[in-house]
Design a protein around this motif. Sequence first.
Motif, PDB file in Angstrom:
ATOM      1  N   ASN A  51       0.850  -1.194   0.000  1.00 26.54           N
ATOM      2  CA  ASN A  51       0.000   0.000   0.000  1.00 26.54           C
ATOM      3  C   ASN A  51       0.885   1.244   0.000  1.00 26.54           C
ATOM      4  O   ASN A  51       2.091   1.172   0.236  1.00 26.54           O
ATOM      5  N   ASP A 133      -8.340   7.437   0.869  1.00 25.05           N
ATOM      6  CA  ASP A 133      -9.310   7.099   1.900  1.00 25.05           C
ATOM      7  C   ASP A 133      -9.026   7.928   3.163  1.00 25.05           C
ATOM      8  O   ASP A 133      -7.867   8.032   3.578  1.00 25.05           O
ATOM      9  N   TRP A 137      -7.100   3.463   4.442  1.00 27.82           N
ATOM     10  CA  TRP A 137      -7.185   2.098   3.933  1.00 27.82           C
ATOM     11  C   TRP A 137      -6.834   2.101   2.451  1.00 27.82           C
ATOM     12  O   TRP A 137      -7.027   3.108   1.757  1.00 27.82           O
ATOM     13  N   TRP A 162       2.653   0.881   7.445  1.00 29.53           N
ATOM     14  CA  TRP A 162       1.838   1.767   8.282  1.00 29.53           C
ATOM     15  C   TRP A 162       2.744   2.658   9.133  1.00 29.53           C
ATOM     16  O   TRP A 162       3.682   2.171   9.756  1.00 29.53           O
ATOM     17  N   THR A 217      -4.809  -5.359   2.634  1.00 27.28           N
ATOM     18  CA  THR A 217      -5.745  -4.731   3.560  1.00 27.28           C
ATOM     19  C   THR A 217      -5.895  -5.546   4.835  1.00 27.28           C
ATOM     20  O   THR A 217      -5.965  -4.985   5.942  1.00 27.28           O
ATOM     21  N   GLY A 221      -5.023  -4.281   8.569  1.00 28.81           N
ATOM     22  CA  GLY A 221      -5.969  -4.358   9.678  1.00 28.81           C
ATOM     23  C   GLY A 221      -5.357  -4.995  10.906  1.00 28.81           C
ATOM     24  O   GLY A 221      -5.632  -4.587  12.049  1.00 28.81           O
ATOM     25  N   PRO A 228     -11.076  -3.172   8.503  1.00 28.01           N
ATOM     26  CA  PRO A 228     -11.141  -2.172   7.431  1.00 28.01           C
ATOM     27  C   PRO A 228     -12.577  -1.844   7.071  1.00 28.01           C
ATOM     28  O   PRO A 228     -13.490  -2.653   7.229  1.00 28.01           O
TER      29      PRO A 228
END
Length: 231
Positions: A51, A133, A137, A162, A217, A221, A228
């Motif tokens: 991501n 988002d 997410w 993250w 995802t 989470g 999510p």
Amino acid sequence: MARLRRRFPRRGRGFWFGLAIDLLWPVLVLSSRLRLRGALPERGGVLVASNHLSFADPVSVTAFCLAAGRVPRYLARADLWEMPLVGRVMRSGGHIPVHRGTARVQDSFRDAVRAAEDGECVLFFPEGTFSDDPEHWPRRGKTGIARVALTTGVPVVPLANWGTHRLLPRRGLPRPFRRTPVDLVAGPPVPLDDLVGAPLTAAVLQEATDRIMAAITELLGEIRSQEPDAA
């Protein structure tokens, strides 16, 4: 939690890409608390799908790949090759230019396939840009990584990233002295075997892409201890 290697691999980095790594690694160490989990295949072609939250992501994701013993090759927009210093880094590292909106757009696919078949670690941000988002997410992915994966049959490893959005926000000032926690977690390869060899229709490519993004995802989470958004 995976332990960082005392020495990152140096072969295959190239002079300028290697220099960038050596300069940016201490900055990442001093400005963040980097926490790594998971692994990559030690050899052979692999596609890493992460991501995308911040301009700091290439630094954190490169650190993860190097700690796993692999030198990543990025797909990145072609105009970076036009910049004097950045262009040297991109060429030196064997990265792959993406010529968006031009007749050469297929060159990036061809070069990514060749790199994967040559046993390289090829890094994709399947969203193509930062997540829009509000809760960070992942957004819907583009199908380029799926096309390369189904053409070559090499594994796709999902990587959740993250914390970089706090370390280097898209808007506002960076926070270099707060030791921001940055987590990177790799999961098992995404199951795509049933799709390899199938005609590369839009439906097949989207199914593979959806599986890849769902895996990212889910890992994200777990890092965040949150479910999510279903949307």
